[in-house]
Motif scaffolding. Structure first.
Motif, PDB file in Angstrom:
ATOM      1  N   GLN A 708       7.144  16.243   0.303  1.00  0.00           N
ATOM      2  CA  GLN A 708       7.683  15.539  -0.859  1.00  0.00           C
ATOM      3  C   GLN A 708       6.573  14.957  -1.717  1.00  0.00           C
ATOM      4  O   GLN A 708       6.641  14.988  -2.953  1.00  0.00           O
ATOM      5  CB  GLN A 708       8.631  14.424  -0.406  1.00  0.00           C
ATOM      6  CG  GLN A 708       9.986  14.914   0.057  1.00  0.00           C
ATOM      7  CD  GLN A 708      10.749  15.606  -1.051  1.00  0.00           C
ATOM      8  OE1 GLN A 708      11.097  15.014  -2.072  1.00  0.00           O
ATOM      9  NE2 GLN A 708      11.003  16.887  -0.869  1.00  0.00           N
ATOM     10  N   VAL A 710       3.550  16.106  -2.162  1.00  0.00           N
ATOM     11  CA  VAL A 710       2.930  17.192  -2.944  1.00  0.00           C
ATOM     12  C   VAL A 710       3.770  17.494  -4.182  1.00  0.00           C
ATOM     13  O   VAL A 710       3.251  17.621  -5.302  1.00  0.00           O
ATOM     14  CB  VAL A 710       2.773  18.467  -2.073  1.00  0.00           C
ATOM     15  CG1 VAL A 710       2.380  19.663  -2.935  1.00  0.00           C
ATOM     16  CG2 VAL A 710       1.740  18.239  -0.976  1.00  0.00           C
ATOM     17  N   GLU A 711       5.093  17.588  -4.001  1.00  0.00           N
ATOM     18  CA  GLU A 711       5.987  17.869  -5.136  1.00  0.00           C
ATOM     19  C   GLU A 711       5.963  16.740  -6.161  1.00  0.00           C
ATOM     20  O   GLU A 711       5.928  16.981  -7.369  1.00  0.00           O
ATOM     21  CB  GLU A 711       7.429  18.068  -4.638  1.00  0.00           C
ATOM     22  CG  GLU A 711       7.667  19.387  -3.961  1.00  0.00           C
ATOM     23  CD  GLU A 711       9.145  19.596  -3.608  1.00  0.00           C
ATOM     24  OE1 GLU A 711       9.995  18.838  -4.136  1.00  0.00           O
ATOM     25  OE2 GLU A 711       9.431  20.496  -2.817  1.00  0.00           O
ATOM     26  N   ARG A 712       5.977  15.514  -5.679  1.00  0.00           N
ATOM     27  CA  ARG A 712       6.030  14.360  -6.590  1.00  0.00           C
ATOM     28  C   ARG A 712       4.744  14.280  -7.432  1.00  0.00           C
ATOM     29  O   ARG A 712       4.799  13.923  -8.612  1.00  0.00           O
ATOM     30  CB  ARG A 712       6.203  13.054  -5.802  1.00  0.00           C
ATOM     31  CG  ARG A 712       7.419  13.014  -4.871  1.00  0.00           C
ATOM     32  CD  ARG A 712       8.686  12.605  -5.560  1.00  0.00           C
ATOM     33  NE  ARG A 712       9.807  12.592  -4.628  1.00  0.00           N
ATOM     34  CZ  ARG A 712      10.253  11.519  -3.995  1.00  0.00           C
ATOM     35  NH1 ARG A 712       9.664  10.351  -4.182  1.00  0.00           N
ATOM     36  NH2 ARG A 712      11.290  11.589  -3.192  1.00  0.00           N
ATOM     37  N   ILE A 713       3.605  14.575  -6.816  1.00  0.00           N
ATOM     38  CA  ILE A 713       2.343  14.549  -7.553  1.00  0.00           C
ATOM     39  C   ILE A 713       2.320  15.660  -8.598  1.00  0.00           C
ATOM     40  O   ILE A 713       1.939  15.448  -9.751  1.00  0.00           O
ATOM     41  CB  ILE A 713       1.134  14.689  -6.586  1.00  0.00           C
ATOM     42  CG1 ILE A 713       1.011  13.426  -5.727  1.00  0.00           C
ATOM     43  CG2 ILE A 713      -0.166  14.935  -7.361  1.00  0.00           C
ATOM     44  CD1 ILE A 713       0.017  13.547  -4.591  1.00  0.00           C
ATOM     45  N   GLU A 714       2.789  16.846  -8.202  1.00  0.00           N
ATOM     46  CA  GLU A 714       2.770  18.003  -9.112  1.00  0.00           C
ATOM     47  C   GLU A 714       3.660  17.783 -10.333  1.00  0.00           C
ATOM     48  O   GLU A 714       3.280  18.116 -11.459  1.00  0.00           O
ATOM     49  CB  GLU A 714       3.216  19.260  -8.360  1.00  0.00           C
ATOM     50  CG  GLU A 714       3.152  20.525  -9.208  1.00  0.00           C
ATOM     51  CD  GLU A 714       3.552  21.767  -8.429  1.00  0.00           C
ATOM     52  OE1 GLU A 714       3.653  22.840  -9.058  1.00  0.00           O
ATOM     53  OE2 GLU A 714       3.769  21.671  -7.201  1.00  0.00           O
ATOM     54  N   TYR A 715       4.833  17.205 -10.111  1.00  0.00           N
ATOM     55  CA  TYR A 715       5.802  17.057 -11.209  1.00  0.00           C
ATOM     56  C   TYR A 715       5.851  15.635 -11.781  1.00  0.00           C
ATOM     57  O   TYR A 715       6.714  15.331 -12.601  1.00  0.00           O
ATOM     58  CB  TYR A 715       7.197  17.485 -10.737  1.00  0.00           C
ATOM     59  CG  TYR A 715       7.270  18.951 -10.377  1.00  0.00           C
ATOM     60  CD1 TYR A 715       7.239  19.933 -11.365  1.00  0.00           C
ATOM     61  CD2 TYR A 715       7.312  19.355  -9.044  1.00  0.00           C
ATOM     62  CE1 TYR A 715       7.281  21.274 -11.033  1.00  0.00           C
ATOM     63  CE2 TYR A 715       7.357  20.699  -8.703  1.00  0.00           C
ATOM     64  CZ  TYR A 715       7.347  21.654  -9.700  1.00  0.00           C
ATOM     65  OH  TYR A 715       7.384  22.996  -9.375  1.00  0.00           O
ATOM     66  N   LYS A 716       4.925  14.783 -11.339  1.00  0.00           N
ATOM     67  CA  LYS A 716       4.805  13.419 -11.859  1.00  0.00           C
ATOM     68  C   LYS A 716       6.080  12.603 -11.636  1.00  0.00           C
ATOM     69  O   LYS A 716       6.805  12.271 -12.582  1.00  0.00           O
ATOM     70  CB  LYS A 716       4.449  13.438 -13.350  1.00  0.00           C
ATOM     71  CG  LYS A 716       3.095  14.040 -13.667  1.00  0.00           C
ATOM     72  CD  LYS A 716       2.821  13.977 -15.156  1.00  0.00           C
ATOM     73  CE  LYS A 716       1.497  14.631 -15.516  1.00  0.00           C
ATOM     74  NZ  LYS A 716       1.284  14.633 -16.986  1.00  0.00           N
ATOM     75  N   TYR A 717       6.337  12.304 -10.383  1.00  0.00           N
ATOM     76  CA  TYR A 717       7.465  11.441 -10.013  1.00  0.00           C
ATOM     77  C   TYR A 717       6.972  10.391  -9.012  1.00  0.00           C
ATOM     78  O   TYR A 717       5.923  10.567  -8.392  1.00  0.00           O
ATOM     79  CB  TYR A 717       8.608  12.262  -9.423  1.00  0.00           C
ATOM     80  CG  TYR A 717       9.466  12.923 -10.487  1.00  0.00           C
ATOM     81  CD1 TYR A 717      10.366  12.174 -11.241  1.00  0.00           C
ATOM     82  CD2 TYR A 717       9.370  14.291 -10.738  1.00  0.00           C
ATOM     83  CE1 TYR A 717      11.150  12.756 -12.223  1.00  0.00           C
ATOM     84  CE2 TYR A 717      10.146  14.889 -11.725  1.00  0.00           C
ATOM     85  CZ  TYR A 717      11.036  14.117 -12.464  1.00  0.00           C
ATOM     86  OH  TYR A 717      11.802  14.696 -13.440  1.00  0.00           O
ATOM     87  N   HIS A 720       3.882   8.545  -7.358  1.00  0.00           N
ATOM     88  CA  HIS A 720       2.685   8.854  -8.146  1.00  0.00           C
ATOM     89  C   HIS A 720       2.744   8.188  -9.518  1.00  0.00           C
ATOM     90  O   HIS A 720       1.707   7.839 -10.087  1.00  0.00           O
ATOM     91  CB  HIS A 720       2.560  10.372  -8.301  1.00  0.00           C
ATOM     92  CG  HIS A 720       1.345  10.822  -9.026  1.00  0.00           C
ATOM     93  ND1 HIS A 720       0.075  10.518  -8.592  1.00  0.00           N
ATOM     94  CD2 HIS A 720       1.187  11.531 -10.183  1.00  0.00           C
ATOM     95  CE1 HIS A 720      -0.809  11.036  -9.428  1.00  0.00           C
ATOM     96  NE2 HIS A 720      -0.163  11.647 -10.406  1.00  0.00           N
ATOM     97  N   LYS A 779       1.887   5.817 -15.753  1.00  0.00           N
ATOM     98  CA  LYS A 779       0.892   6.131 -14.726  1.00  0.00           C
ATOM     99  C   LYS A 779       0.421   4.912 -13.937  1.00  0.00           C
ATOM    100  O   LYS A 779       0.213   4.986 -12.734  1.00  0.00           O
ATOM    101  CB  LYS A 779      -0.322   6.812 -15.374  1.00  0.00           C
ATOM    102  CG  LYS A 779      -0.015   8.195 -15.934  1.00  0.00           C
ATOM    103  CD  LYS A 779      -1.264   8.796 -16.555  1.00  0.00           C
ATOM    104  CE  LYS A 779      -0.963  10.172 -17.166  1.00  0.00           C
ATOM    105  NZ  LYS A 779      -2.163  10.740 -17.823  1.00  0.00           N
TER     106      LYS A 779
END
Length: 816
Positions: A708, A710-717, A720, A779
């Motif tokens: 999760q 990894v996904e959150r960092i990639e899609y900015k959620y 992160h 951010k």
């Protein structure tokens, strides 16, 4: 020099209003005092003083304070600071926070009443029929304006009232009425004349002719052996029936005294502690680790598998803080959880425990609020849902947030839309207290903070008593259908396992997160389905009441048999819900005792308690429930848990869907096999190889968290980034679109970060209001502060445009 007080009013106002103080008032009043002030033309409100100063306001005429309620502050500066932080962070009017924080019994408002003015007979004759009816009614007593329509039988009464005021027949007044009603209990005791055996015998001889009086006296002597204690009159009445005249005769003869005392509601003063808290070796080790972590961290995450005995560790830590005369706040996500936890706490700490949640009456909540404010012993431990965060603690030492991952900690409606877990961390800083976040499946945010060293982190990886984790298996619905093994909502394997479990005299929990009987009521001929008049959703069929209901606005109609479009009598239901599951289970297992636990069966004050206690006492064999059954409940005899539709969580359109799916499935699985024997969990699904389901089967929180993240960092959620959601609502579809265009243009002009939207959500109309949404991604703290300033200026400009006056903009910080 003039003195002024800033007063927070229980209205959706962005800031306190300033009032002038007399010389006498300036010497008495301090921050936190409760005062009555005039706001508007006539209305009087109760407010809380947030600041006393000498700065004369420039933009408006300063009014005086009407009167002072109390002889001391009811909240302290720390509490005002907490409200101020919450108002700023969550974009909530400070008045909304006041309404959430202080019981309505303490925030009195004036109401308009009318009283008659004596007039001549000639003027009375000139009155209209409605005016005369009102004037005649005023002969008896003053009347609230809200009640005048009952006299005139008219909905609109203000023109009549206004004309009567102008004619000099009546006058308008403002009246404040006390809302809180203390519980008054009648007590009796023997007078001092009966202290010796001889005096008692003499009095008994004197009333021999009055058998009922003698019976009352004998009962008192039996109950009160010390002959000087106050006894509840109700306790005597439970043992002997008598009239009030018999009691008064005893009082006249000075045999007994009668007195009325105020008493807190639901307080068990004679509650005896039963259990000494004994920890296992692993629990004792974890307890030492938590205390060690507290040396360097104010916040500690306790990550313990289901049924590992986290509650017992909490109790041992509470013991330490009570010894230091500190107050403890024990937060739970749901009222349903309080039943079992209250019993455990009272067994350990007796009458030091108080409960605070919305199922209690406003009078009960007011009493708890007062007891906490006065730091009384019977409110040393507070157990409650998120609203108990606002209680006026004086000496708060510890906050426990059980099941910290739960979405129920986030307030949705009305404002303030705060998260109790995050707000509790701020509150603990203000109090310089410690806080424990407990969960078997922590939120991604809390886990990241623990791994980064921001929080202390302690793990408990084994179940209490060495019981094995439940065995979790999937049932592939695709294969079951191909092999003709499905019977309605149930696979053959699930039915067989339920039967075997019942034969072993064990219990079953069936989980389906949808209440009602069926989600759609439609025509089998033309395909027409019935939608809510106010929302863009289908109405849910409820077979118990034979109604179609909207679960968003409450709109209800009787279930039609004939299609209103084609005129054919071919209406059928589609989908499923807990009511349908209950009906089906009773057909499969007619001898089993089946019960249902959802919103429809738990609306009464004691409904949760009755169902949970019945299930704990093995009076129910099969419990069917929504998410209520997943949240930390402890049942000793549950061997099997069945999840009827696992895919519902996996396919939800939300960035938290997979995290939530893992948490719910792991938590519901954790209800199985908590004592003695290993439990079993069956997940009916179309996606048995889905990664989240595999993580649940293997109890692999670590892999789920890493995937999760990894996904959150990639899609900015989150975690992160931080999110703010803006929802724009209005009855006019066009006005919502035009308002969104204006806001979109203004925000993008000033803020260069990520702004998503505006878009329609999954349900674009709720309660007859259309809605569109923005998501703003932030951010760091600098971008949060920058956007807060931009948004405040934008909303001030937006509110000043007349055509947008009806449009409502809702700001939700850290949305779920």
């Amino acid at each position: 020099m003039n003195s002024f007080a800033d007063v927070i009013l229980p209205l959706p106002l962005p800031k306190p209003f300033t009032y002038k103080l007399s010389e006498k008032e300036s010497k008495i009043l301090k921050v936190g005092f409760r005062v009555a002030v005039s706001f508007g033309k006539r209305k009087i409100y109760t407010g809380i003083i947030s600041r006393i100063h000498n700065d004369d306001p420039i933009n408006y005429e300063v009014k005086p304070i009407e009167f002072i309620y109390d002889s001391k502050s009811i909240v302290d500066q720390l509490r005002i600071d907490f409200w101020t932080w919450m108002s700023k962070y969550y974009f909530s009017p400070i008045g909304d926070i006041l309404k959430a924080a202080v019981p309505s019994t303490l925030l009195l408002e004036s109401e308009s009443i009318i009283s008659k003015i004596d007039t001549s007979e000639e003027e009375i004759k000139n009155m209209s029929d409605n005016e005369y009816l009102i004037y005649e009614a005023l002969e008896v007593e003053d009347i609230r304006i809200a009640d005048i329509n009952l006299i005139t039988d008219r909905k609109t009464v203000y023109p009549i009232v206004q004309k009567m005021i102008q004619s000099g027949y009546i006058e308008l007044k403002q009246q404040i009425k006390e809302k809180y009603k203390p519980k008054l209990v009648k007590f009796i005791r023997l007078t001092g004349q009966l202290k010796t055996r001889q005096s008692t015998k003499d009095f008994l001889d004197d009333i021999t002719k009055y058998p009922k009086q003698k019976e009352i006296l004998m009962t008192i002597l039996k109950v009160d052996k010390n002959k000087n204690n106050w006894i509840k009159l109700a306790e005597i009445k439970n043992q002997v029936s008598f009239s009030s005249s018999s009691l008064k005769s005893l009082e006249r003869k000075k045999i007994i005294e009668i007195k009325i005392f105020k008493e807190d509601r639901n307080i068990e003063n004679d509650f005896k502690t039963k259990n000494k808290i004994v920890l296992s070796k692993s629990q004792s080790k974890v307890l030492k680790q938590i205390n060690s972590e507290f040396d360097n961290n104010d916040v500690v995450l306790l990550e313990g598998v289901t049924s590992s005995g986290k509650t017992e560790i909490y109790l041992k830590i509470i013991e330490k803080y009570l010894h230091d005369n500190k107050q403890v706040l024990y937060l739970l996500p749901e009222i349903s959880l309080t039943t079992q936890i209250i019993q455990k706490l009272k067994n350990s700490f007796g009458n030091k425990v108080s409960v605070f949640h919305s199922r209690n009456s406003i009078h009960e909540r007011t009493e708890v609020w007062r007891n906490v404010e006065e730091n009384r012993k019977n409110a040393q431990i507070i157990i409650g849902a998120r609203s108990s965060l606002f209680l006026p603690f004086k000496n708060l030492g510890l906050i426990i947030i059980d099941e910290e991952h739960e979405n129920s900690y986030k307030q949705q409606e009305p404002s303030p839309r705060y998260h109790a877990r995050d707000s509790a961390i701020i509150l603990s800083r203000l109090h310089k207290s410690k806080i424990i976040l407990g969960s078997a499946t922590p939120s991604i945010e809390s886990s990241k903070n623990a791994r980064n060293g921001k929080y202390g982190w302690v793990k408990l990886n084994e179940r209490y008593g060495g019981i094995k984790m439940p065995k979790i298996e999937t049932i592939d619905i695709k294969e079951e259908i191909l092999n003709d093994q499905m019977n309605g909502l149930f696979s053959k394997k699930l039915i067989d396992e339920i039967g075997n479990t019942l034969k072993e005299k064990k219990q079953v929990i069936l989980f389906r997160n949808r209440r009602g009987y069926a989600s759609i009521w439609m025509c089998n001929t033309c395909g027409y389905h019935i939608n809510c008049d106010n929302c863009d959703v289908t109405l849910t069929f409820h077979n118990v009441s034979n109604n179609l209901k909207c679960h968003y606005c409450g709109f209800t109609i009787k279930t039609p048999k004939i299609c209103s479009t084609c005129g054919v009598e071919s209406m059928i239901n589609k989908g499923d819900g807990t009511q349908q599951i209950e009906e089906s289970i009773k057909e499969f297992f007619p001898k089993a005792k089946v019960s249902r636990m959802d919103w429809d069966t738990t609306r009464g004050k004691w409904s949760f308690d009755k169902i949970i206690n019945s299930f704990s006492d093995n009076e129910i064999d099969i419990l069917i429930g929504t998410q209520m059954v997943t949240k930390g409940l402890d049942f000793n005899n549950v061997k099997l848990v069945g999840v009827l539709n696992t895919d519902h969580f996996l396919n939800f359109p939300n960035f938290r869907a997979h995290e939530k799916a893992f948490q719910v499935l792991t938590q519901v699985a954790g209800r199985a096999g908590r004592k003695e024997t290993q439990g079993k969990v069956l997940l009916q699904t179309y996606q048995p190889n889905h990664p989240i389901i595999q993580y649940v089967i293997n109890n692999d929180y670590k892999s789920m968290f890493e995937a999760q993240l990894v996904e959150r960092i990639e899609y900015k959620y989150p975690p992160h980034v931080r999110l703010i959601k803006l929802t724009i609502k209005d009855k006019s579809h066009d006005k919502v679109n035009i308002a969104c265009e204006w806001l979109n243009k203004m925000m993008r002009r000033s803020y260069k970060g990520d702004i998503l939207g505006p878009v329609y959500p999954e349900i674009s109309r709720v309660r007859n209001k259309y809605q569109k949404q923005f998501i703003i991604k932030l951010k760091n703290i600098d971008s949060i502060n920058q956007f807060r300033s931009i948004l405040n200026k934008t909303l001030i400009s937006f509110d000043s445009i007349s055509k947008y006056r009806s449009v409502r903009v809702i700001v939700d910080v850290d949305p779920l």
